[in-house]
Enzyme design. Structure first.
Site, PDB file in Angstrom:
ATOM      1  N   LYS A  22       0.842  -1.211   0.000  1.00  0.00           N
ATOM      2  CA  LYS A  22       0.000   0.000   0.000  1.00  0.00           C
ATOM      3  C   LYS A  22       0.869   1.250   0.000  1.00  0.00           C
ATOM      4  O   LYS A  22       0.641   2.176  -0.779  1.00  0.00           O
ATOM      5  CB  LYS A  22      -0.887   0.006   1.235  1.00  0.00           C
ATOM      6  CG  LYS A  22      -1.482   1.375   1.575  1.00  0.00           C
ATOM      7  CD  LYS A  22      -2.314   1.401   2.824  1.00  0.00           C
ATOM      8  CE  LYS A  22      -1.562   1.707   4.069  1.00  0.00           C
ATOM      9  NZ  LYS A  22      -1.362   3.124   4.382  1.00  0.00           N
ATOM     10  N   ASN A  23       1.885   1.283   0.877  1.00  0.00           N
ATOM     11  CA  ASN A  23       2.639   2.525   1.053  1.00  0.00           C
ATOM     12  C   ASN A  23       3.587   2.809  -0.105  1.00  0.00           C
ATOM     13  O   ASN A  23       4.025   3.934  -0.288  1.00  0.00           O
ATOM     14  CB  ASN A  23       3.376   2.522   2.395  1.00  0.00           C
ATOM     15  CG  ASN A  23       2.384   2.634   3.541  1.00  0.00           C
ATOM     16  OD1 ASN A  23       1.233   2.993   3.340  1.00  0.00           O
ATOM     17  ND2 ASN A  23       2.823   2.280   4.740  1.00  0.00           N
ATOM     18  N   ARG A 122       2.001  14.004  13.155  1.00  0.00           N
ATOM     19  CA  ARG A 122       2.358  13.861  11.745  1.00  0.00           C
ATOM     20  C   ARG A 122       2.730  15.192  11.074  1.00  0.00           C
ATOM     21  O   ARG A 122       2.058  15.651  10.156  1.00  0.00           O
ATOM     22  CB  ARG A 122       1.256  13.170  10.960  1.00  0.00           C
ATOM     23  CG  ARG A 122       0.669  11.923  11.583  1.00  0.00           C
ATOM     24  CD  ARG A 122       1.637  10.776  11.740  1.00  0.00           C
ATOM     25  NE  ARG A 122       2.027  10.162  10.486  1.00  0.00           N
ATOM     26  CZ  ARG A 122       1.314   9.227   9.858  1.00  0.00           C
ATOM     27  NH1 ARG A 122       0.152   8.853  10.332  1.00  0.00           N
ATOM     28  NH2 ARG A 122       1.764   8.704   8.717  1.00  0.00           N
ATOM     29  N   ARG A 398      -8.547  -0.001   4.892  1.00  0.00           N
ATOM     30  CA  ARG A 398      -7.702   0.979   4.188  1.00  0.00           C
ATOM     31  C   ARG A 398      -6.439   0.322   3.649  1.00  0.00           C
ATOM     32  O   ARG A 398      -5.891   0.740   2.637  1.00  0.00           O
ATOM     33  CB  ARG A 398      -7.270   2.095   5.143  1.00  0.00           C
ATOM     34  CG  ARG A 398      -8.365   3.017   5.593  1.00  0.00           C
ATOM     35  CD  ARG A 398      -7.807   4.133   6.441  1.00  0.00           C
ATOM     36  NE  ARG A 398      -6.695   4.798   5.759  1.00  0.00           N
ATOM     37  CZ  ARG A 398      -5.965   5.759   6.321  1.00  0.00           C
ATOM     38  NH1 ARG A 398      -6.211   6.128   7.560  1.00  0.00           N
ATOM     39  NH2 ARG A 398      -4.989   6.337   5.661  1.00  0.00           N
TER      40      ARG A 398
HETATM   41  C1  EPZ Z   1       4.903   6.501   6.339  1.00  0.00           C
HETATM   42  O1  EPZ Z   1       4.315   7.592   7.008  1.00  0.00           O
HETATM   43  C2  EPZ Z   1       3.836   5.426   6.293  1.00  0.00           C
HETATM   44  N1  EPZ Z   1       2.674   5.909   5.545  1.00  0.00           N
HETATM   45  C3  EPZ Z   1       3.411   5.027   7.707  1.00  0.00           C
HETATM   46  O2  EPZ Z   1       2.528   3.922   7.587  1.00  0.00           O
HETATM   47  C4  EPZ Z   1       4.651   4.548   8.463  1.00  0.00           C
HETATM   48  O3  EPZ Z   1       4.289   4.275   9.800  1.00  0.00           O
HETATM   49  C5  EPZ Z   1       5.731   5.640   8.431  1.00  0.00           C
HETATM   50  O4  EPZ Z   1       6.033   5.992   7.061  1.00  0.00           O
HETATM   51  C6  EPZ Z   1       7.030   5.172   9.091  1.00  0.00           C
HETATM   52  O5  EPZ Z   1       7.488   4.033   8.440  1.00  0.00           O
HETATM   53  C7  EPZ Z   1       2.735   5.900   4.200  1.00  0.00           C
HETATM   54  O6  EPZ Z   1       3.730   5.517   3.608  1.00  0.00           O
HETATM   55  C8  EPZ Z   1       1.505   6.371   3.482  1.00  0.00           C
HETATM   56  P1  EPZ Z   1       7.531   9.475   8.376  1.00  0.00           P
HETATM   57  P2  EPZ Z   1       5.094   9.028   7.009  1.00  0.00           P
HETATM   58  O7  EPZ Z   1       7.545  10.766   7.644  1.00  0.00           O
HETATM   59  O8  EPZ Z   1       5.842   9.172   5.735  1.00  0.00           O
HETATM   60  C9  EPZ Z   1       8.355  12.659  11.798  1.00  0.00           C
HETATM   61  C10 EPZ Z   1       0.554   2.713   7.853  1.00  0.00           C
HETATM   62  O9  EPZ Z   1       0.117   2.133   8.855  1.00  0.00           O
HETATM   63  N2  EPZ Z   1       8.242  13.676  10.741  1.00  0.00           N
HETATM   64  O10 EPZ Z   1       8.584   8.454   8.072  1.00  0.00           O
HETATM   65  O11 EPZ Z   1       4.137  10.075   7.406  1.00  0.00           O
HETATM   66  C11 EPZ Z   1       7.026  11.976  12.086  1.00  0.00           C
HETATM   67  O12 EPZ Z   1       6.276  12.735  13.024  1.00  0.00           O
HETATM   68  C12 EPZ Z   1       1.156   4.097   7.991  1.00  0.00           C
HETATM   69  O13 EPZ Z   1       0.591   2.214   6.694  1.00  0.00           O
HETATM   70  C13 EPZ Z   1       8.584  14.997  11.041  1.00  0.00           C
HETATM   71  O14 EPZ Z   1       8.951  15.314  12.173  1.00  0.00           O
HETATM   72  O15 EPZ Z   1       6.120   8.786   8.218  1.00  0.00           O
HETATM   73  C14 EPZ Z   1       7.475  10.662  12.664  1.00  0.00           C
HETATM   74  O16 EPZ Z   1       7.806  10.819  14.040  1.00  0.00           O
HETATM   75  C15 EPZ Z   1       1.015   4.618   9.410  1.00  0.00           C
HETATM   76  N3  EPZ Z   1       8.505  15.929  10.056  1.00  0.00           N
HETATM   77  C16 EPZ Z   1       8.773  10.351  11.904  1.00  0.00           C
HETATM   78  O17 EPZ Z   1       9.198  11.599  11.341  1.00  0.00           O
HETATM   79  C17 EPZ Z   1       8.111  15.609   8.775  1.00  0.00           C
HETATM   80  O18 EPZ Z   1       8.085  16.516   7.910  1.00  0.00           O
HETATM   81  C18 EPZ Z   1       8.600   9.340  10.774  1.00  0.00           C
HETATM   82  O19 EPZ Z   1       7.530   9.796   9.954  1.00  0.00           O
HETATM   83  C19 EPZ Z   1       7.768  14.268   8.495  1.00  0.00           C
HETATM   84  C20 EPZ Z   1       7.848  13.311   9.488  1.00  0.00           C
END
Ligand code: EPZ
Length: 431
Positions: A22-23, A122, A398
């Site tokens: 999915k991701n 997020r 989802r």
């Molecule tokens: C992706 O989310 C996935 N979603 C999430 O899967 C997954 O949990 C996550 O990566 C981590 O592997 C999709 O791919 C659609 P991140 P994403 O940016 O990209 C912080 C599921 O269940 N951060 O890697 O949003 C954030 O708060 C979903 O399929 C910032 O601080 O995750 C987090 O603590 C849930 N600033 C960390 O980084 C930013 O600009 C990792 O988030 C972006 C992120």
């Protein structure tokens, strides 16, 4: 309202086929509009989030043609709007990938700001930092994030935190920027590599995806391609945990075992027998006592945060005390109270869950707080004595294709019901 209802206690046995990731799919669909040629994407998972992304692409004028349940043709030449409204971003955060794709192609894009969600705040500050570094001006207001640039110029970007979304979004914008971009501290998830491979198959010049330094040499334009989405490592890990929690013996097919290494390692520590094949993994937990262990979620190749609730369910049935530390998101233990209703003994202190294993769970009525926690509660129900119902299964739908059908295929007594009559009918049938 639709629910899953299940009768636990049957060890899951047999073979389950894993769908596309999915991701990865959500990012590939966004990147597909970066050319005016036609792009064919195969092995798409038939899940709600993919359908929402495809609708968002149509909404801005892209052409979408389903060849079958798992294959679409996309053509971005007819895109007329560069603004993705709240309706889509509210449903799936990943709509923000259209920001990087549209900015890269048209040097202008506007997307509704993603709200928070069940697992944490997020933020998207790193996405914005990347776009600004490439020369875009970014404004936030009225619930929208707008980015535009005379031209995008390659640069050196250091991501303060490892972020999958920011890495992918910046990668897309940089692919059509002038000159060279280096992304340091990049995310290494398999779906980041999938997006880089996809863009390269469209004529991009991206090196180093899968390491923490990605180098992009911008190109003038991208062309069409035919591409197949990688298997979903989280769906695969979810079924691996279901096999472990029910003391079953399941062959999980259509996977890339390397992508499952962290989950495999933890299930081995929990006492499971695991056999790896080229494109499959077999998890056997028959006649074993599950052992406790420690888990900390980390960016890939560490233990995936999206596997945290599922692994916690396995450890909640182990003989001893385990800890699960969630280091990525600040609110990913909302399932603990639901699991306690089934007899689990878990205590959360800050971002650590202390789990004291119990002999067995007992069936109860619970509700899914988010996608992965919902899947974890289904695993708990399949391991529990008696009948469990899981509400709010729209979260689960989802990200898991034909979830209850695949589980029935390996022996689970589970059905999707949407009336009390059907619920009672199932309970009569299994009692
Ligand atoms: C992706 O989310 C996935 N979603 C999430 O899967 C997954 O949990 C996550 O990566 C981590 O592997 C999709 O791919 C659609 P991140 P994403 O940016 O990209 C912080 C599921 O269940 N951060 O890697 O949003 C954030 O708060 C979903 O399929 C910032 O601080 O995750 C987090 O603590 C849930 N600033 C960390 O980084 C930013 O600009 C990792 O988030 C972006 C992120």
């Amino acid at each position: 309202m639709e629910q899953y209802v299940m009768k636990g206690g049957t060890p899951l046995t047999g073979t389950v086929n894993i769908s596309g990731a999915k991701n990865a799919a959500l990012a590939l669909l966004a990147a597909a509009i970066m050319t005016d040629d036609t792009v064919t994407i195969e092995n798409l998972p038939d899940v709600r989030d993919v359908k929402v992304m495809l609708t968002a692409i149509e909404e801005i004028g892209g052409k979408v043609e389903y060849l079958d349940k798992h294959t679409v043709k996309i053509n971005g030449s007819s895109i007329s709007a560069l603004s993705v409204d709240y309706e889509y971003i509210k449903k799936i955060r990943a709509s923000y990938y259209l920001l990087g794709a549209l900015l890269g192609k048209y040097k202008k894009a506007e997307v509704a700001l993603p709200g928070g969600c069940a697992i944490g705040s997020r933020p998207i500050d790193l996405h914005i930092k990347g776009f600004k570094a490439l020369g875009a001006s970014v404004d936030i207001g009225y619930g929208l994030i707008s980015a535009q640039a005379q031209s995008l110029v390659g640069t050196h970007i250091y991501l303060d935190k490892v972020s999958v979304g920011a890495t992918i979004n910046i990668l897309m914008a940089a692919a059509l920027a002038e000159g060279k971009t280096t992304i340091e501290n990049a995310a290494k998830e398999p779906h980041v590599v999938d997006v880089a491979n996809f863009l390269n198959s469209m004529g991009a010049n991206i090196r180093g995806a899968g390491t923490d330094v990605i180098r992009v040499q911008g190109v003038e334009k991208l062309h069409g391609t035919v591409y197949s989405v990688i298997p979903d490592q989280i769906e695969a890990g979810t079924f691996m945990c279901a096999a472990a929690a029910t003391h079953g013996d399941v062959l999980v097919k259509n996977v890339i075992p390397k992508h499952l290494e962290a989950t495999t390692a933890k299930l081995l520590e929990a006492g499971c027998e695991i056999i790896e094949y080229d494109d499959a993994v077999r998890v056997c937990a028959k006649d074993i006592e599950l052992s406790p262990t420690q888990v900390t979620t980390l960016p890939y190749p560490g233990f995936p945060t999206d596997m945290q609730p599922q692994m916690a369910v396995v450890l909640a049935l182990a003989s001893g005390t385990s800890t699960v530390t969630e280091s990525i998101f600040e609110n990913r233990f909302k399932y603990v109270d639901e699991l306690a209703r089934m007899g689990a003994n878990m205590k959360v202190e800050s971002n650590i869950a202390i789990i004291t294993g119990v002999e067995h769970f007992t069936g109860a009525r619970v509700s899914a707080p988010d996608l992965r926690a919902g899947a974890a509660l289904v695993i708990a129900g399949l391991a529990a004595d008696g009948v469990t119902t899981v509400d709010d299964i729209h979260f689960i739908q989802r990200g898991y294709e034909d979830f209850e059908e695949k589980l029935r295929g390996i022996g689970a007594a589970i059905e999707k019901v949407d009336s009390d009559h059907d619920l009672q009918k199932f309970i009569l049938k299994v009692s």
